[in-house]
Design a protein around this motif. Structure first.
Motif, PDB file in Angstrom:
ATOM      1  N   ALA A 115      -8.900   4.188   6.218  1.00 23.69           N
ATOM      2  CA  ALA A 115      -7.700   3.397   5.943  1.00 23.69           C
ATOM      3  C   ALA A 115      -6.839   4.044   4.867  1.00 23.69           C
ATOM      4  CB  ALA A 115      -8.118   1.994   5.494  1.00 23.69           C
ATOM      5  N   LEU A 116      -5.701   3.412   4.639  1.00 23.62           N
ATOM      6  CA  LEU A 116      -4.818   3.767   3.526  1.00 23.62           C
ATOM      7  C   LEU A 116      -5.093   2.809   2.374  1.00 23.62           C
ATOM      8  CD1 LEU A 116      -1.489   4.208   5.522  1.00 23.62           C
ATOM      9  CD2 LEU A 116      -2.909   6.039   4.554  1.00 23.62           C
ATOM     10  N   PRO A 117      -4.847   3.244   1.143  1.00 21.11           N
ATOM     11  CA  PRO A 117      -5.009   2.321   0.017  1.00 21.11           C
ATOM     12  C   PRO A 117      -3.981   1.191   0.085  1.00 21.11           C
ATOM     13  CG  PRO A 117      -4.167   4.456  -0.742  1.00 21.11           C
ATOM     14  CD  PRO A 117      -4.455   4.587   0.717  1.00 21.11           C
ATOM     15  N   LYS A 118      -4.471  -0.043  -0.078  1.00 19.39           N
ATOM     16  CA  LYS A 118      -3.591  -1.215  -0.032  1.00 19.39           C
ATOM     17  C   LYS A 118      -4.326  -2.398  -0.631  1.00 19.39           C
ATOM     18  CE  LYS A 118      -5.041  -2.306   4.665  1.00 19.39           C
ATOM     19  NZ  LYS A 118      -5.947  -1.158   4.739  1.00 19.39           N
ATOM     20  N   LEU A 178      -7.020   7.530  11.259  1.00 16.06           N
ATOM     21  CA  LEU A 178      -6.987   6.194  10.664  1.00 16.06           C
ATOM     22  C   LEU A 178      -7.417   5.153  11.696  1.00 16.06           C
ATOM     23  CD1 LEU A 178      -3.735   6.512   8.575  1.00 16.06           C
ATOM     24  CD2 LEU A 178      -6.012   6.060   7.652  1.00 16.06           C
ATOM     25  N   SER A 179      -8.133   4.149  11.240  1.00 20.16           N
ATOM     26  CA  SER A 179      -8.712   3.152  12.145  1.00 20.16           C
ATOM     27  C   SER A 179      -7.687   2.205  12.756  1.00 20.16           C
ATOM     28  CB  SER A 179      -9.771   2.326  11.406  1.00 20.16           C
ATOM     29  OG  SER A 179     -10.835   3.152  10.988  1.00 20.16           O
ATOM     30  N   TYR A 180      -6.589   1.961  12.054  1.00 26.71           N
ATOM     31  CA  TYR A 180      -5.648   0.927  12.493  1.00 26.71           C
ATOM     32  C   TYR A 180      -4.297   1.514  12.902  1.00 26.71           C
ATOM     33  CZ  TYR A 180      -9.190  -1.925  10.261  1.00 26.71           C
ATOM     34  OH  TYR A 180     -10.387  -2.494   9.915  1.00 26.71           O
ATOM     35  N   LYS A 181      -3.812   1.041  14.048  1.00 32.53           N
ATOM     36  CA  LYS A 181      -2.563   1.532  14.637  1.00 32.53           C
ATOM     37  C   LYS A 181      -1.386   1.438  13.667  1.00 32.53           C
ATOM     38  CE  LYS A 181       0.421   0.834  18.649  1.00 32.53           C
ATOM     39  NZ  LYS A 181       1.571  -0.024  18.545  1.00 32.53           N
ATOM     40  N   GLY A 182      -1.228   0.302  12.988  1.00 33.85           N
ATOM     41  CA  GLY A 182      -0.108   0.136  12.072  1.00 33.85           C
ATOM     42  C   GLY A 182      -0.113   1.160  10.954  1.00 33.85           C
ATOM     43  N   GLU A 183      -1.293   1.491  10.446  1.00 33.47           N
ATOM     44  CA  GLU A 183      -1.390   2.496   9.389  1.00 33.47           C
ATOM     45  C   GLU A 183      -1.115   3.888   9.947  1.00 33.47           C
ATOM     46  OE1 GLU A 183      -4.876   2.094   6.923  1.00 33.47           O
ATOM     47  OE2 GLU A 183      -4.451  -0.018   6.550  1.00 33.47           O
ATOM     48  N   GLY A 218       0.824  -1.201   0.000  1.00 34.93           N
ATOM     49  CA  GLY A 218       0.000   0.000   0.000  1.00 34.93           C
ATOM     50  C   GLY A 218       0.854   1.244   0.000  1.00 34.93           C
ATOM     51  N   GLY A 219       0.180   2.377  -0.066  1.00 35.23           N
ATOM     52  CA  GLY A 219       0.909   3.633  -0.153  1.00 35.23           C
ATOM     53  C   GLY A 219       0.351   4.713   0.740  1.00 35.23           C
ATOM     54  N   VAL A 220       1.280   5.543   1.228  1.00 35.06           N
ATOM     55  CA  VAL A 220       0.941   6.797   1.886  1.00 35.06           C
ATOM     56  C   VAL A 220       1.247   7.871   0.846  1.00 35.06           C
ATOM     57  CG1 VAL A 220       1.376   8.366   3.810  1.00 35.06           C
ATOM     58  CG2 VAL A 220       1.545   5.880   4.161  1.00 35.06           C
ATOM     59  N   VAL A 221       0.199   8.342   0.162  1.00 40.00           N
ATOM     60  CA  VAL A 221       0.354   9.333  -0.899  1.00 40.00           C
ATOM     61  C   VAL A 221       0.489  10.702  -0.255  1.00 40.00           C
ATOM     62  CG1 VAL A 221      -0.701  10.375  -2.935  1.00 40.00           C
ATOM     63  CG2 VAL A 221      -1.069   7.940  -2.440  1.00 40.00           C
ATOM     64  N   GLU A 251       9.970   5.511  -1.472  1.00 41.67           N
ATOM     65  CA  GLU A 251      10.709   4.986  -0.328  1.00 41.67           C
ATOM     66  C   GLU A 251       9.816   4.033   0.457  1.00 41.67           C
ATOM     67  OE1 GLU A 251      12.484   6.823   3.857  1.00 41.67           O
ATOM     68  OE2 GLU A 251      11.962   8.179   2.227  1.00 41.67           O
ATOM     69  N   LYS A 252      10.387   2.928   0.909  1.00 31.77           N
ATOM     70  CA  LYS A 252       9.626   2.031   1.772  1.00 31.77           C
ATOM     71  C   LYS A 252       9.547   2.638   3.171  1.00 31.77           C
ATOM     72  CE  LYS A 252       9.233  -2.635   3.539  1.00 31.77           C
ATOM     73  NZ  LYS A 252       9.669  -4.021   3.463  1.00 31.77           N
ATOM     74  N   LEU A 253       8.334   2.662   3.718  1.00 33.93           N
ATOM     75  CA  LEU A 253       8.122   3.187   5.066  1.00 33.93           C
ATOM     76  C   LEU A 253       8.220   2.094   6.115  1.00 33.93           C
ATOM     77  CD1 LEU A 253       5.138   5.588   4.367  1.00 33.93           C
ATOM     78  CD2 LEU A 253       7.466   6.258   5.001  1.00 33.93           C
ATOM     79  N   GLY A 254       7.838   0.874   5.751  1.00 38.03           N
ATOM     80  CA  GLY A 254       7.880  -0.219   6.708  1.00 38.03           C
ATOM     81  C   GLY A 254       6.783  -1.226   6.436  1.00 38.03           C
ATOM     82  N   ASP A 255       6.722  -2.232   7.297  1.00 34.25           N
ATOM     83  CA  ASP A 255       5.736  -3.301   7.185  1.00 34.25           C
ATOM     84  C   ASP A 255       4.767  -3.233   8.357  1.00 34.25           C
ATOM     85  OD1 ASP A 255       7.127  -4.331   4.980  1.00 34.25           O
ATOM     86  OD2 ASP A 255       8.282  -5.724   6.223  1.00 34.25           O
TER      87      ASP A 255
END
Length: 149
Positions: free
Chosen positions: A45-48, A131-136, A19-22, A77-81
């Motif tokens: 959410a983020l698009p993924k 955003l609904s989810y902590k990881g995002e 997914g991406g953080v645009v 750039e990769k932000l993470g997993d």
């Protein structure tokens, strides 16, 4: 690097997505998918989405941004997993989503696909809270750190 989603990893109930953080200045695109959370509430959410066979995570991130957020954006750039578990048809699924920082190029979030109810720009700082989810939320925090450098 291509990730095979059809081999042994799938057999062990694992899924891989990207997914991406645009970003456009200090704004990002968030989506409200048509599908609701398990408790019935709307999700921000983020698009993924899934990595298709033969597709790299970077390619999948750009495609998912185009489909779900309606815009063209370049992964830079990769932000993470983000890793989490969810249940589908009574089976526990381990999911890993690779997120990329994506620079907005063109397009309008109103051009999103039918899997998305709403796609819209939101300040990065607000997305960290909304955003609904902590990881995002953590991925957006990382994007905000990079934008402010």
């Amino acid at each position: 690097m291509s990730i095979d989603t059809g081999g042994k990893r799938q057999a062990r109930n694992r899924e891989f997505s990207a997914g991406g953080v645009v970003v456009r200045g200090e704004d990002t695109i968030v989506i409200v998918p048509v599908r609701r959370a398990a408790d019935g509430r709307k999700v921000v959410a983020l698009p993924k989405g899934h990595i298709d066979p033969g597709e790299t995570p970077v390619e999948a991130a750009a495609r998912e941004v185009r489909e779900e957020a309606g815009v063209e954006a370049e992964p830079v750039e990769k932000l993470g997993d983000v890793r989490y578990w969810y249940q589908r048809s009574g089976k526990r699924i381990a999911k890993q989503v690779e997120f990329f920082l994506c620079e907005y190029r063109s397009g309008d979030p109103a051009d999103h696909d039918s899997e998305v109810e709403v796609a819209r720009w939101m300040p990065l700082a607000e997305a960290v809270r909304e955003l609904s989810y902590k990881g995002e939320r953590e991925m957006v925090e990382r994007a905000l750190d990079r934008v402010r450098k």
